[in-house]
Design an enzyme around this catalytic site. Structure first.
Site, PDB file in Angstrom:
ATOM      1  N   LYS A  26      29.467 -52.639 -12.390  1.00  0.00           N
ATOM      2  CA  LYS A  26      29.491 -52.620 -13.855  1.00  0.00           C
ATOM      3  C   LYS A  26      29.464 -51.192 -14.377  1.00  0.00           C
ATOM      4  CE  LYS A  26      25.813 -52.564 -16.157  1.00  0.00           C
ATOM      5  NZ  LYS A  26      24.482 -52.802 -16.761  1.00  0.00           N
ATOM      6  N   SER A  27      28.559 -50.385 -13.826  1.00  0.00           N
ATOM      7  CA  SER A  27      28.406 -49.009 -14.304  1.00  0.00           C
ATOM      8  C   SER A  27      29.693 -48.214 -14.134  1.00  0.00           C
ATOM      9  CB  SER A  27      27.263 -48.321 -13.559  1.00  0.00           C
ATOM     10  OG  SER A  27      26.038 -48.975 -13.807  1.00  0.00           O
ATOM     11  N   GLY A 100      24.463 -52.371 -22.695  1.00  0.00           N
ATOM     12  CA  GLY A 100      23.994 -51.015 -22.955  1.00  0.00           C
ATOM     13  C   GLY A 100      25.050 -49.965 -22.698  1.00  0.00           C
ATOM     14  N   SER A 176      19.413 -42.991 -19.292  1.00  0.00           N
ATOM     15  CA  SER A 176      20.384 -41.995 -18.829  1.00  0.00           C
ATOM     16  C   SER A 176      21.758 -42.236 -19.432  1.00  0.00           C
ATOM     17  CB  SER A 176      20.474 -42.020 -17.302  1.00  0.00           C
ATOM     18  OG  SER A 176      20.945 -43.279 -16.836  1.00  0.00           O
ATOM     19  N   ASP A 308      17.128 -50.619 -11.457  1.00  0.00           N
ATOM     20  CA  ASP A 308      17.771 -51.924 -11.631  1.00  0.00           C
ATOM     21  C   ASP A 308      17.477 -52.855 -10.460  1.00  0.00           C
ATOM     22  OD1 ASP A 308      18.832 -51.443 -14.112  1.00  0.00           O
ATOM     23  OD2 ASP A 308      20.843 -50.966 -13.404  1.00  0.00           O
ATOM     24  N   GLN A 335      14.753 -52.223 -21.664  1.00  0.00           N
ATOM     25  CA  GLN A 335      16.092 -52.641 -21.257  1.00  0.00           C
ATOM     26  C   GLN A 335      16.400 -54.010 -21.858  1.00  0.00           C
ATOM     27  OE1 GLN A 335      15.705 -51.545 -16.944  1.00  0.00           O
ATOM     28  NE2 GLN A 335      17.281 -50.049 -17.448  1.00  0.00           N
ATOM     29  N   ARG A 381      19.022 -60.087 -14.423  1.00  0.00           N
ATOM     30  CA  ARG A 381      18.355 -59.653 -13.193  1.00  0.00           C
ATOM     31  C   ARG A 381      17.133 -60.512 -12.870  1.00  0.00           C
ATOM     32  NH1 ARG A 381      21.841 -56.420 -11.631  1.00  0.00           N
ATOM     33  NH2 ARG A 381      22.779 -54.802 -12.941  1.00  0.00           N
ATOM     34  N   LYS A 412      26.525 -61.864 -17.637  1.00  0.00           N
ATOM     35  CA  LYS A 412      26.526 -60.475 -18.114  1.00  0.00           C
ATOM     36  C   LYS A 412      27.122 -59.535 -17.084  1.00  0.00           C
ATOM     37  CE  LYS A 412      23.227 -56.899 -19.582  1.00  0.00           C
ATOM     38  NZ  LYS A 412      24.010 -56.342 -20.702  1.00  0.00           N
TER      39      LYS A 412
END
EC number: 2.5.1.19
Length: 431
Positions: A26-27, A100, A176, A308, A335, A381, A412
């Site tokens: 995802k990141s 996010g 971050s 995470d 979060q 999560r 998600k």
């Protein structure tokens, strides 16, 4: 098939075998989408993640005027028509849900746009997540960013006129992503930008941003300091195709599964620690220390850089050979939900002894309380971590002993998680 509101987890009665094709990171997917949007030629992302968070990012880029062709079976996203972006004369509304990465990255992108009015909002939980550090930095670079309800939070209205560049400070202690968003749009400024970090930050995700920007043709000068970064004004240029790594955070669930039920699992394409762009690949080292510790010995793990994955370990601590102290997680209270408090609450509901402080959890294993329902708080999560715990055949007869509320929240980042888990369970019975 849609998931029920309450999903009993069927335990494994035999060791797990086989392999899992992980979704794309995802990141990396959302970072690469942003950088592809800033290139001057079409870019195809392969191995991309298809989930709520990335779909929100794709939908927003389309509303901004880009073309994004999505081929889910092939796991590709093709970004083109960059020259057509930011041409709308009427205000553009962007919805970021609870994503996010999309929220922070799109805010920075719209602030750096040459023209236009952009209104950005998300769900009620997103309106509670911190944005002030990024908003203050963008304003210092000349952006007009209005918080239309509460200062420092969504919803936002941005009147774009580009960024002027120059020196700017940013506090990214709360996420971050705030720093990553600013770094990625800094080359769009009219002059060189010098960004000074004034706070602690999770470096693994910042390093991911540095390295991805370099692969898209923009290198960052550290200006003789580990907390000051200088970028010249310029354009991104990437290869016509860019491969997204499998998601290391998603991998953590399937790395933990053999510890819970026995057996082995292959995760093709997953990079080992230090080899790829994702810091969460270090979770496999945490599991190695879990296996190596002596019975009854306290295990302490600092998850600041890989937070995470802390829920993955915390959820299975009732099965471990001694107490576990998890540190470095204070920032996770802001979060998708307050992850520290939520994890403590759910473990105590399962009969565990938990000591909770601002940034730590200490869990002392106790006999599991059976027949309980795990609240996920809409947080993917929680659902996936506790599903792995539920795979242990605690009763010894294969009957479910734990249920997950709102399992569909996994959409998600990992829409087919429970389908994969069920497939592995069936395969274990056939072997």
């Amino acid at each position: 098939m849609p998931l029920p509101d309450l999903l009993p987890i069927a335990p494994f009665t035999r060791p797990v075998r086989g392999e899992v094709t992980l979704p794309g990171s995802k990141s990396l997917t959302n970072r690469a989408l942003l950088l592809a949007a800033l290139c001057d030629h079409p870019v195809v992302l392969t191995g991309a993640l298809f989930s709520e968070d990335t779909q929100l990012m794709v939908a927003a880029l389309r509303r901004l005027g880009l073309t994004v062709f999505a081929n889910e079976p092939a796991r590709t996203l093709a970004v083109s028509d960059q020259a057509s972006a930011f041409q709308a004369k009427a205000p553009v509304d962007l919805f970021v849900g609870l994503a996010g990465t999309a929220a922070r990255f799109l805010t920075a992108l719209c602030a750096a746009a040459p023209r236009g009015v952009y209104r950005i909002d998300g769900v009620s939980q997103m309106r509670k997540r911190p944005m002030r550090g990024l908003i203050d930095a963008l304003r210092a670079l000349g952006a007009e960013v209005r918080c239309t309800e509460r200062e420092g939070f969504f919803p936002l209205e941005i009147h774009a006129r580009g960024l002027r560049g120059g020196p700017v400070e940013i506090d990214a202690s709360e996420s971050s992503q705030l720093l990553s968003a600013l770094l990625m749009v800094a080359p769009l400024a009219r002059a060189a930008t010098q960004i000074t970090l004034t706070s602690d930050v999770r470096w693994t995700f910042v390093e991911m941003t540095f390295r991805l920007m370099a692969e898209f043709g923009v290198r960052i000068d550290h200006a003789g300091s580990s907390t000051t970064f200088e970028m010249k004004a310029g354009r991104y240029s990437a290869p016509s195709r860019y491969a997204i790594e499998p998601d290391a955070t998603a991998a953590s669930y399937f790395q933990a599964l053999p510890l819970v039920v026995g057996g082995t699992l292959a995760l093709p394409g997953l990079r080992p620690p230090g080899d790829g762009l994702q810091g969460d690949s270090a979770f496999v080292d945490v599991l190695a220390r879990v296996r190596a510790r002596a019975a009854g010995q306290l295990l302490e793990e600092n998850f600041h850089e890989i937070s995470d994955t802390f829920l993955t370990l915390a959820a299975i601590t009732p099965l471990l050979a001694g107490p576990t102290r998890i540190t470095g997680i204070a920032h996770t209270r802001q979060q998708e939900t307050d992850r520290v408090a939520g994890m403590a609450r759910e473990l105590m509901q399962l009969g565990q002894r938990v000591v909770e402080t601002r940034g730590e959890l200490e869990i002392h294993p106790q006999p599991l309380r059976l027949g309980e329902t795990i609240e996920t708080y809409g947080d993917h999560r929680f659902a996936m971590s506790f599903a792995i715990l539920g795979c242990r055949d605690v009763r010894g007869d294969g009957r479910p002993w734990l249920s997950i509320r709102d399992p569909a929240c996994c959409a998600k980042t990992f829409p087919n998680f429970f389908e994969l888990l069920a497939t592995l369970r069936q395969k274990s019975l056939a072997d």
